[in-house]
Design a protein around this motif. Structure first.
Motif, short mmCIF file in Angstrom:
data_model
loop_
_atom_site.label_atom_id
_atom_site.label_comp_id
_atom_site.label_asym_id
_atom_site.label_seq_id
_atom_site.Cartn_x
_atom_site.Cartn_y
_atom_site.Cartn_z
N LEU A 140 0.73 -1.16 -0.02
CA LEU A 140 0.08 0.07 0.02
C LEU A 140 0.91 1.28 0.19
O LEU A 140 0.66 2.24 -0.64
N MET A 141 1.88 1.31 0.82
CA MET A 141 2.97 2.34 0.71
C MET A 141 3.49 2.51 -0.65
O MET A 141 3.75 3.85 -1.09
N ASP A 142 3.89 1.56 -1.20
CA ASP A 142 4.49 1.57 -2.49
C ASP A 142 3.49 2.05 -3.58
O ASP A 142 3.94 2.83 -4.64
N GLU A 143 2.33 1.82 -3.25
CA GLU A 143 1.26 2.01 -4.36
C GLU A 143 0.75 3.61 -4.22
O GLU A 143 0.20 4.19 -5.14
N GLY A 157 -7.78 14.19 14.24
CA GLY A 157 -7.20 13.12 13.68
C GLY A 157 -7.67 13.02 11.82
O GLY A 157 -8.80 13.83 11.64
N PHE A 158 -7.00 12.51 11.20
CA PHE A 158 -7.24 12.47 9.63
C PHE A 158 -8.53 12.13 9.23
O PHE A 158 -8.94 10.83 9.64
N VAL A 159 -9.33 13.07 8.57
CA VAL A 159 -10.64 12.71 8.32
C VAL A 159 -10.96 11.50 7.45
O VAL A 159 -11.66 10.90 7.76
N PRO A 160 -10.27 10.98 6.25
CA PRO A 160 -10.52 10.04 5.80
C PRO A 160 -10.09 8.65 6.57
O PRO A 160 -10.91 7.53 6.70
N LEU A 161 -9.21 8.74 7.87
CA LEU A 161 -9.34 7.69 8.60
C LEU A 161 -10.54 7.57 9.34
O LEU A 161 -11.05 6.32 9.62
N ARG A 162 -11.01 8.67 9.83
CA ARG A 162 -12.30 8.67 10.72
C ARG A 162 -13.46 8.08 10.09
O ARG A 162 -14.30 7.42 10.27
N GLN A 163 -13.29 8.68 8.67
CA GLN A 163 -14.53 8.14 7.82
C GLN A 163 -14.52 6.63 7.59
O GLN A 163 -15.40 5.99 7.71
N ALA A 164 -13.33 6.00 7.45
CA ALA A 164 -12.87 4.53 7.11
C ALA A 164 -13.33 4.06 8.47
O ALA A 164 -14.17 2.85 8.49
N LEU A 165 -13.10 4.36 9.82
CA LEU A 165 -13.63 3.81 10.92
C LEU A 165 -14.97 3.74 11.25
O LEU A 165 -15.55 3.06 11.58
N VAL A 166 -15.80 4.75 10.59
CA VAL A 166 -17.17 4.76 10.67
C VAL A 166 -17.87 3.46 10.12
O VAL A 166 -18.68 2.62 10.68
N ALA A 167 -17.39 3.06 8.87
CA ALA A 167 -17.70 1.94 8.01
C ALA A 167 -17.08 0.64 8.69
O ALA A 167 -17.96 -0.20 8.95
N TYR A 168 -16.02 0.70 9.33
CA TYR A 168 -15.25 -0.41 9.99
C TYR A 168 -15.95 -0.74 11.30
O TYR A 168 -16.44 -2.02 11.43
N PRO A 359 0.91 7.50 9.36
CA PRO A 359 0.53 6.15 9.58
C PRO A 359 -1.26 6.15 9.61
O PRO A 359 -1.88 5.45 9.44
N GLN A 360 -1.71 7.28 9.67
CA GLN A 360 -3.14 7.47 9.71
C GLN A 360 -3.72 7.20 8.34
O GLN A 360 -4.50 6.54 7.99
N LYS A 361 -2.80 7.68 7.14
CA LYS A 361 -3.09 7.57 5.90
C LYS A 361 -3.21 5.82 5.56
O LYS A 361 -3.93 5.34 4.90
N VAL A 362 -1.80 5.24 5.89
CA VAL A 362 -1.76 4.05 5.79
C VAL A 362 -2.78 3.06 6.42
O VAL A 362 -3.28 2.28 5.84
N ALA A 363 -3.26 3.55 7.84
CA ALA A 363 -4.27 2.84 8.48
C ALA A 363 -5.83 2.86 7.54
O ALA A 363 -6.27 2.10 7.43
N ALA A 364 -5.96 4.16 7.07
CA ALA A 364 -7.11 4.33 6.46
C ALA A 364 -7.21 3.48 5.24
O ALA A 364 -8.23 2.78 4.64
N GLN A 365 -5.94 3.43 4.47
CA GLN A 365 -5.92 2.47 3.12
C GLN A 365 -6.13 1.18 3.46
O GLN A 365 -6.80 0.42 2.85
#
Length: 478
Positions: A140-143, A157-168, A359-365
């Motif tokens: 994921l980090m390479d891509e 916190g990073f908004v896309p990560l919080r959005q991903a956590l809502v679904a998770y 790391p927040q971006k990595v976690a969201a991805q």
């Protein structure tokens, strides 16, 4: 300790003299500070004691250290010069801070692991490299090359990560929430720290499980909180105990780990969950639910969190990636009323201006990728395999001396030794034998309990580690 250059032409004792002199001049060893004993330093550096005796004699001749019978060896307090120079009494500052150090057992475990990388590690409460999604995260980090400006991020916190956590959280944990009710933290411990510092005051009474991982965290005592215990049996805590503590001590908050509790591995009984939520509602009592292990359920049907049935907002829900993916990402989260999130986000911003966005971006991805679900399935299978290896080894090596309940999820096996044993002696003998674990007294239990974390060691090392523990136990028992 520092490494010695055994290939150098300079004698080892001179290398020790130079290094200690350098550290004194840098202020790492201030005047008056206690140096290791000759025997201790020799052990740490892997040299003969006579080598350290020679080095200390040279430093005394230089006037840099002084030794007194009964007081040990210390850096000389006074340096010569026209004007006397006084160094701050750092020992007084270190001892005088309000934030308490880790428990002695935990400091000893950390020291042993740093000194001997070959120890079979049943102590560290994290996934081993073989269980972490290293390849997936690297892919994921390479891509995804990070070309955006890396400035301070949103304090929540990073908004896309919080959005991903809502679904998770909705899909995996049955929790309905919004991104504005989520705070990203550096892990469960930071979530607990923010709660104890910002929502409670010195002198407040709180309830924690007995035994409990919380008991190993001095942050509660550092915050001046009064701790009261909720005994854990094979069905978890008994809710009526909460009502009793509230009447007697006016507890202001309850800290629970209801699913695969650390360290016992128990799951809170469904009927007790209903009663617990009823009591919390009746008393207006907040519950902090730490839920790091649910998705490790070996059969893929994890028990639902208390938060999923929380209709009135009594539960502060804590989760993290540490126990299901990678502890090194340092990404956790808290689900709480928005007013609480705002308060804690403000406090956290004062501490660090927010977490690193990378790391927040990595976690969201990772959460949004097709790698996540297969990783969970593989993790459960591998943890089950390691659990069974550990149980099989204990039954072979110590069939009559150790008892336990078989957990259905989590990373730990909680064991009781069937005879009286000295925790300190047993840990030291285990370290000498080449393995390490956490004594149960770290979590508030009586002596004679042991927590083995089977997620950290390699599968091939588990039987050997148990064999080393068994030898240590027999030695201590005589």
């Amino acid at each position: 300790m520092w490494p010695l250059d055994r290939g150098s032409k300079k004698p080892l004792f001179e290398q020790i003299v130079d290094e200690i002199e350098r550290r004194i001049s840098y202020g790492e060893f201030p005047p008056g500070s206690l140096l290791p004993s000759e025997r201790k330093l020799a052990e740490q550096l892997g040299v003969n004691r006579s080598t350290v005796v020679l080095a200390y004699a040279e430093l005394r001749a230089l006037g840099m250290i002084e030794s007194q019978t009964g007081s040990g060896t210390r850096v000389t307090k006074h340096k010569w010069g026209i004007t006397p120079k006084h160094t701050p009494n750092w020992h007084r500052y270190v001892e005088g801070g309000s934030f308490l150090p880790n428990l002695p057992f935990l400091r000893r475990i950390r020291e042993a692991l740093q000194k001997n990388k070959a120890l079979i590690d049943f102590a560290s409460g994290e996934l081993g490299a073989d269980l972490s999604p290293v390849k997936e995260i690297n892919t994921l980090m390479d891509e995804n090359h990070y070309t955006e400006y890396l400035g301070y991020d949103n304090p929540q916190g990073f908004v896309p990560l919080r959005q991903a956590l809502v679904a998770y959280l909705e899909h995996y944990r049955g929790i309905q929430t919004t991104e504005s009710s989520i705070l990203i933290t550096s892990g469960s411990q930071q979530s607990l720290y923010l709660i104890t510092q910002c929502l409670l005051a010195p002198g407040d009474a709180v309830a924690i499980e007995d035994p409990s991982y919380c008991y190993s965290l001095p942050m509660f005592q550092s915050a001046g909180l009064r701790l009261f215990r909720l005994p854990v049996d094979d069905k978890g805590v008994r809710p009526e105990e909460i009502r009793s503590l509230y009447k007697k001590h006016r507890i202001k908050m309850v800290f629970l780990n209801p699913n695969y509790q650390n360290p016992t591995g128990t799951v809170l009984d469904p009927e007790r969950r209903v009663e617990l939520l009823h009591i919390a509602s009746e008393l207006g009592l907040p519950i902090v639910e730490d839920d790091p292990f649910s998705l490790t359920d070996y059969h893929g049907t994890p028990p639902q969190p208390l938060k999923s049935a929380d209709s009135i907002g009594s539960i502060l829900y804590i989760g993290s990636f540490s126990k299901i993916a990678a502890s090194g990402l340092r990404v956790g989260w808290m689900v709480a009323p928005h007013s609480v999130v705002e308060r804690l986000a403000d406090a956290r911003q004062q501490m660090d201006f927010g977490l690193s966005v990378v790391p927040q971006k990595v976690a969201a991805q990772f959460l949004n990728s097709f790698y996540f679900r297969p990783h969970l399935d593989r993790l459960r299978m591998d943890l089950l395999y390691k659990r069974d290896l550990l149980i099989e080894a204990l039954q072979k090596e110590l069939p009559d001396l150790v008892s336990f309940s078989v957990p259905q999820g989590g990373l730990h096996l909680w064991c009781k030794i069937g005879t009286e044993v000295n925790d300190h002696k047993l840990l030291e003998e285990a370290i000498r034998n080449g393995m390490i674990y956490v004594p149960g007294s770290v979590y508030g239990s009586d002596s004679g309990y042991v927590r083995f974390t089977f997620a950290r060691p390699k599968a091939a090392d588990i039987p050997l580690g148990v064999s080393k523990f068994a030898a240590a136990l027999r030695t201590v028992l005589g």
